[in-house]
Design an enzyme around this catalytic site. Structure first.
Site, PDB file in Angstrom:
ATOM      1  N   HIS A  65       0.645  -1.396  -0.635  1.00 46.63           N
ATOM      2  CA  HIS A  65      -0.603   0.188   0.372  1.00 46.63           C
ATOM      3  C   HIS A  65       0.921   1.064   0.229  1.00 46.63           C
ATOM      4  O   HIS A  65       2.524   1.561   0.470  1.00 46.63           O
ATOM      5  CB  HIS A  65      -1.188   0.034   1.122  1.00 46.63           C
ATOM      6  N   ASP A 119      -7.767  -4.974  -0.446  1.00 53.35           N
ATOM      7  CA  ASP A 119      -8.243  -6.185  -1.830  1.00 53.35           C
ATOM      8  C   ASP A 119      -8.353  -7.452  -0.962  1.00 53.35           C
ATOM      9  O   ASP A 119      -8.609  -8.164  -2.002  1.00 53.35           O
ATOM     10  CB  ASP A 119      -7.890  -5.363  -2.704  1.00 53.35           C
TER      11      ASP A 119
HETATM   12  C1  SDX Z   1      -6.192   0.907  -2.902  1.00 45.71           C
HETATM   13  O1  SDX Z   1      -4.249   4.592  -1.930  1.00 45.71           O
HETATM   14  C2  SDX Z   1      -5.165   4.509  -1.101  1.00 45.71           C
HETATM   15  O2  SDX Z   1      -5.701   4.608   0.028  1.00 45.71           O
HETATM   16  C3  SDX Z   1      -5.904   2.847  -1.880  1.00 45.71           C
HETATM   17  C4  SDX Z   1      -6.844   1.664  -1.159  1.00 45.71           C
HETATM   18  C5  SDX Z   1      -8.142   2.629  -1.113  1.00 45.71           C
HETATM   19  O3  SDX Z   1      -8.940   2.547   0.172  1.00 45.71           O
HETATM   20  O4  SDX Z   1      -9.209   3.605  -1.410  1.00 45.71           O
HETATM   21  O5  SDX Z   1      -6.684   1.286  -0.302  1.00 45.71           O
HETATM   22  C6  SDX Z   1      -7.275   0.620  -2.077  1.00 45.71           C
HETATM   23  O6  SDX Z   1      -5.854   0.741  -4.115  1.00 45.71           O
HETATM   24  C7  SDX Z   1      -4.919  -0.718  -2.103  1.00 45.71           C
HETATM   25  C8  SDX Z   1      -3.896  -1.490  -3.057  1.00 45.71           C
HETATM   26  C9  SDX Z   1      -4.436  -2.553  -4.046  1.00 45.71           C
HETATM   27  N1  SDX Z   1      -3.797  -2.667  -5.312  1.00 45.71           N
HETATM   28  C10 SDX Z   1      -3.101  -3.615  -5.123  1.00 45.71           C
HETATM   29  O7  SDX Z   1      -3.159  -4.744  -4.114  1.00 45.71           O
HETATM   30  C11 SDX Z   1      -1.726  -4.329  -5.453  1.00 45.71           C
HETATM   31  C12 SDX Z   1      -0.540  -4.876  -5.130  1.00 45.71           C
HETATM   32  N2  SDX Z   1       0.152  -3.986  -4.613  1.00 45.71           N
HETATM   33  C13 SDX Z   1       0.618  -2.868  -5.850  1.00 45.71           C
HETATM   34  O8  SDX Z   1       1.019  -3.010  -6.401  1.00 45.71           O
HETATM   35  C14 SDX Z   1       1.560  -1.634  -4.595  1.00 45.71           C
HETATM   36  O9  SDX Z   1       2.133  -2.134  -2.861  1.00 45.71           O
HETATM   37  C15 SDX Z   1       0.900   0.074  -4.870  1.00 45.71           C
HETATM   38  C16 SDX Z   1       0.111  -0.040  -5.974  1.00 45.71           C
HETATM   39  C17 SDX Z   1      -0.581  -0.966  -3.980  1.00 45.71           C
HETATM   40  C18 SDX Z   1       1.805   0.676  -3.553  1.00 45.71           C
HETATM   41  O10 SDX Z   1       2.703   0.657  -4.871  1.00 45.71           O
HETATM   42  P1  SDX Z   1       3.606   1.685  -4.493  1.00 45.71           P
HETATM   43  O11 SDX Z   1       3.811   2.578  -3.228  1.00 45.71           O
HETATM   44  O12 SDX Z   1       3.922   2.524  -4.995  1.00 45.71           O
HETATM   45  O13 SDX Z   1       5.166   1.377  -3.752  1.00 45.71           O
HETATM   46  P2  SDX Z   1       6.042   0.937  -5.444  1.00 45.71           P
HETATM   47  O14 SDX Z   1       5.463   0.140  -6.208  1.00 45.71           O
HETATM   48  O15 SDX Z   1       7.023   1.145  -5.529  1.00 45.71           O
HETATM   49  O16 SDX Z   1       6.584  -0.932  -4.395  1.00 45.71           O
HETATM   50  C19 SDX Z   1       7.542  -0.611  -3.447  1.00 45.71           C
HETATM   51  C20 SDX Z   1       8.503  -1.982  -3.078  1.00 45.71           C
HETATM   52  C21 SDX Z   1       9.155  -2.344  -5.120  1.00 45.71           C
HETATM   53  O17 SDX Z   1      10.213  -3.308  -4.711  1.00 45.71           O
HETATM   54  P3  SDX Z   1      11.442  -2.062  -4.905  1.00 45.71           P
HETATM   55  O18 SDX Z   1      11.617  -1.561  -5.714  1.00 45.71           O
HETATM   56  O19 SDX Z   1      11.885  -1.644  -3.729  1.00 45.71           O
HETATM   57  O20 SDX Z   1      12.829  -3.108  -4.504  1.00 45.71           O
HETATM   58  O21 SDX Z   1       7.502  -2.789  -3.443  1.00 45.71           O
HETATM   59  C22 SDX Z   1       7.910  -3.942  -3.979  1.00 45.71           C
HETATM   60  C23 SDX Z   1       8.232  -2.908  -5.114  1.00 45.71           C
HETATM   61  O22 SDX Z   1       8.328  -4.315  -6.399  1.00 45.71           O
HETATM   62  N3  SDX Z   1       6.040  -3.896  -4.389  1.00 45.71           N
HETATM   63  C24 SDX Z   1       5.659  -5.512  -4.417  1.00 45.71           C
HETATM   64  C25 SDX Z   1       4.055  -4.819  -3.574  1.00 45.71           C
HETATM   65  N4  SDX Z   1       4.112  -3.970  -3.930  1.00 45.71           N
HETATM   66  C26 SDX Z   1       4.937  -4.113  -4.303  1.00 45.71           C
HETATM   67  N5  SDX Z   1       6.125  -6.756  -4.617  1.00 45.71           N
HETATM   68  C27 SDX Z   1       5.122  -7.765  -4.847  1.00 45.71           C
HETATM   69  N6  SDX Z   1       4.263  -7.701  -4.732  1.00 45.71           N
HETATM   70  C28 SDX Z   1       3.624  -6.695  -4.736  1.00 45.71           C
HETATM   71  N7  SDX Z   1       2.271  -6.632  -4.290  1.00 45.71           N
END
Ligand code: SDX
Length: 429
Positions: A308, A365
């Site tokens: 998140h 989710d």
């Molecule tokens: C919602 O914003 C809100 O409030 C949203 C929400 C709401 O109520 O409105 O809470 C609802 O949208 C919840 C989120 C639902 N999405 C997912 O579950 C999709 C999977 N999650 C990711 O795609 C990710 O965690 C995000 C999009 C939610 C957040 O992404 P960020 O903050 O941009 O973080 P990032 O992509 O920069 O990740 C940081 C690190 C990276 O690794 P490094 O480059 O540091 O090595 O964490 C890793 C990412 O690769 N990472 C994950 C991961 N999420 C982040 N690795 C594997 N699986 C994941 N799910």
């Protein structure tokens, strides 16, 4: 305007041989923000913050969340209390108007919504025109935007609040019905009629499945809708504010919010979680194998429902939903193998350094789809369920933005394209 403490704090930025000073603002929960609105005028510089990870777009009094401590409050009330003690319509009133409604206020608000439980019949023709490949979220955003045509007065961005409130009630009444009608069209069912004698969640479920709904199911839907009601400046709420900041009408702003929510990184994740769990089940249920894929930078697979932008601790909604998933499945006597796969993934991920170091926890989710599935809601309708819950929050954000008189949103950029060059005639290309 929200409560901002005037503490006369400032921040200094040294840019070459000039130092620029900015006011620091402090919110009612002691969050600090550097007000850089004078930056470009004083220095010619702008800031760059891809994805706005460190940038506030507004002040707001609707929702407070603390990602480190896993705290979520709406107008000061904890999400735990609201999910346990309130109805969804009570919470909708709270986020939109700022206070829990009195008995009379709730009765009036509920009656006002019940005047609009049946959208215009033309919406039915519109939904029937979609091919079977139409996704419910695209059908929903199209129908919501189309509503302006039946209520052209809504195009007047400068109407008094009580007339805008009519649109709030129409959206709150129509959105569940349109969602249920999308289900009917996609399942070859006749369009159902609303039953104003039922409560909000029960009427929606009965319009969708055209049969009586068990009290345990109504209670679960009520709780799920509350858990999705608002979440400060997430992608879809920011989209609603951005579109509304041009003084576009509320139907268009909400339609845009639905489209932003559709994305698999945002609200679309609840559909992707179930598809992921089904794939893992079909592949033999090996959680270790799929966690390895999620950690592999060369593999595009991500653990959907994990991570998140703000929560670097447990999403408090995920805790509540996980408990509710167990209760609903036990209540309905359902044993769902994907719930066990989800629990195995969660416990392994929480013990895995990759996820721990990046503070990746289950989000709202991760478990919600398991409940929707147990209630017979098709996977492609999961994000529509999210939209029904989030609608009051989107309305509240749009209303606050208009009351605060926020300016039209128009971010700057750093240009990285060609320097000036002469036009090249076709024969010379
Ligand atoms: C919602 O914003 C809100 O409030 C949203 C929400 C709401 O109520 O409105 O809470 C609802 O949208 C919840 C989120 C639902 N999405 C997912 O579950 C999709 C999977 N999650 C990711 O795609 C990710 O965690 C995000 C999009 C939610 C957040 O992404 P960020 O903050 O941009 O973080 P990032 O992509 O920069 O990740 C940081 C690190 C990276 O690794 P490094 O480059 O540091 O090595 O964490 C890793 C990412 O690769 N990472 C994950 C991961 N999420 C982040 N690795 C594997 N699986 C994941 N799910």
């Amino acid at each position: 305007m929200s409560q901002i403490a005037e503490l006369n704090e400032t921040a200094e930025l040294k840019l070459g041989d000039i130092t620029v000073e900015f006011p620091v603002i402090t919110g009612s929960e002691n969050e600090k923000g550097i007000d850089i609105s004078s930056l470009r005028g004083k220095s010619g510089y702008i800031t760059l913050d891809l994805g706005y990870k460190n940038t506030g777009s507004c002040t707001s009094a609707i929702t407070f969340l603390d990602g480190e401590l896993g705290i979520l409050r709406h107008r000061g009330y904890s999400i735990e209390d609201l999910a346990d003690k309130a109805s969804f319509i009570e919470v909708a009133f709270l986020v939109i108007y700022g206070e829990l409604p009195t008995k009379d206020q709730l009765a009036e608000f509920e009656a006002g919504i019940k005047e609009y439980l049946m959208p215009p019949a033309g919406i039915q023709q519109m939904l029937k025109a979609f091919p079977s490949t139409g996704h419910p979220m695209g059908m929903l955003s199209s129908a919501i935007c189309a509503l302006h045509a039946w209520y052209p007065e809504s195009l007047n961005a400068y109407r008094p609040e009580d007339q805008k409130a009519l649109t709030y009630r129409r959206l709150l009444g129509f959105l569940p019905a349109i969602s249920a009608w999308i289900y009917c069209v996609q399942n070859g069912q006749d369009f159902t009629k609303a039953d104003a004698s039922l409560d909000y969640s029960e009427n929606f479920m009965k319009m969708m499945f055209n049969k009586d709904v068990a009290p345990a199911v109504v209670s679960a839907i009520n709780k799920l809708l509350i858990l999705h009601v608002d979440h400060e400046q997430n992608c879809s709420a920011s989209t609603v504010r951005m579109v509304g900041s041009s003084h576009a009408n509320l139907y268009a702003s909400i339609s845009a919010g639905i489209d932003a929510l559709w994305g698999p990184l945002h609200g679309g994740a609840n559909q992707k979680v179930i598809e992921m769990l089904e794939a893992i089940k079909a592949d033999g249920g090996d959680a270790d194998k799929w966690l390895a894929k999620a950690k592999d930078k060369d593999d595009p697979f991500r653990l959907m429902g994990f991570g998140h932008r703000v929560y670097k601790n447990f999403d408090p909604r995920a805790r509540i939903i996980k408990k509710a998933a167990d209760e609903v499945l036990n209540n309905l006597g359902i044993v769902d193998p994907v719930l066990e796969i989800a629990k195995a993934l969660e416990s392994k991920a929480l013990a895995d350094p990759y996820f721990a170091e990046r503070k990746l926890y289950p989000n709202v989710d991760f478990y919600s789809g398991i409940i929707y599935r147990a209630l017979g809601i098709p996977t492609e309708m999961f994000t529509v369920m999210f939209a029904i819950g989030r609608l009051p929050g989107w309305i509240a954000q749009w209303r606050e933005m208009r009351i605060d008189g926020d300016p039209i949103g128009r971010p700057r950029q750093i240009y990285t394209g060609y320097p000036p060059r002469d036009f090249v005639a076709m024969e010379n290309r």
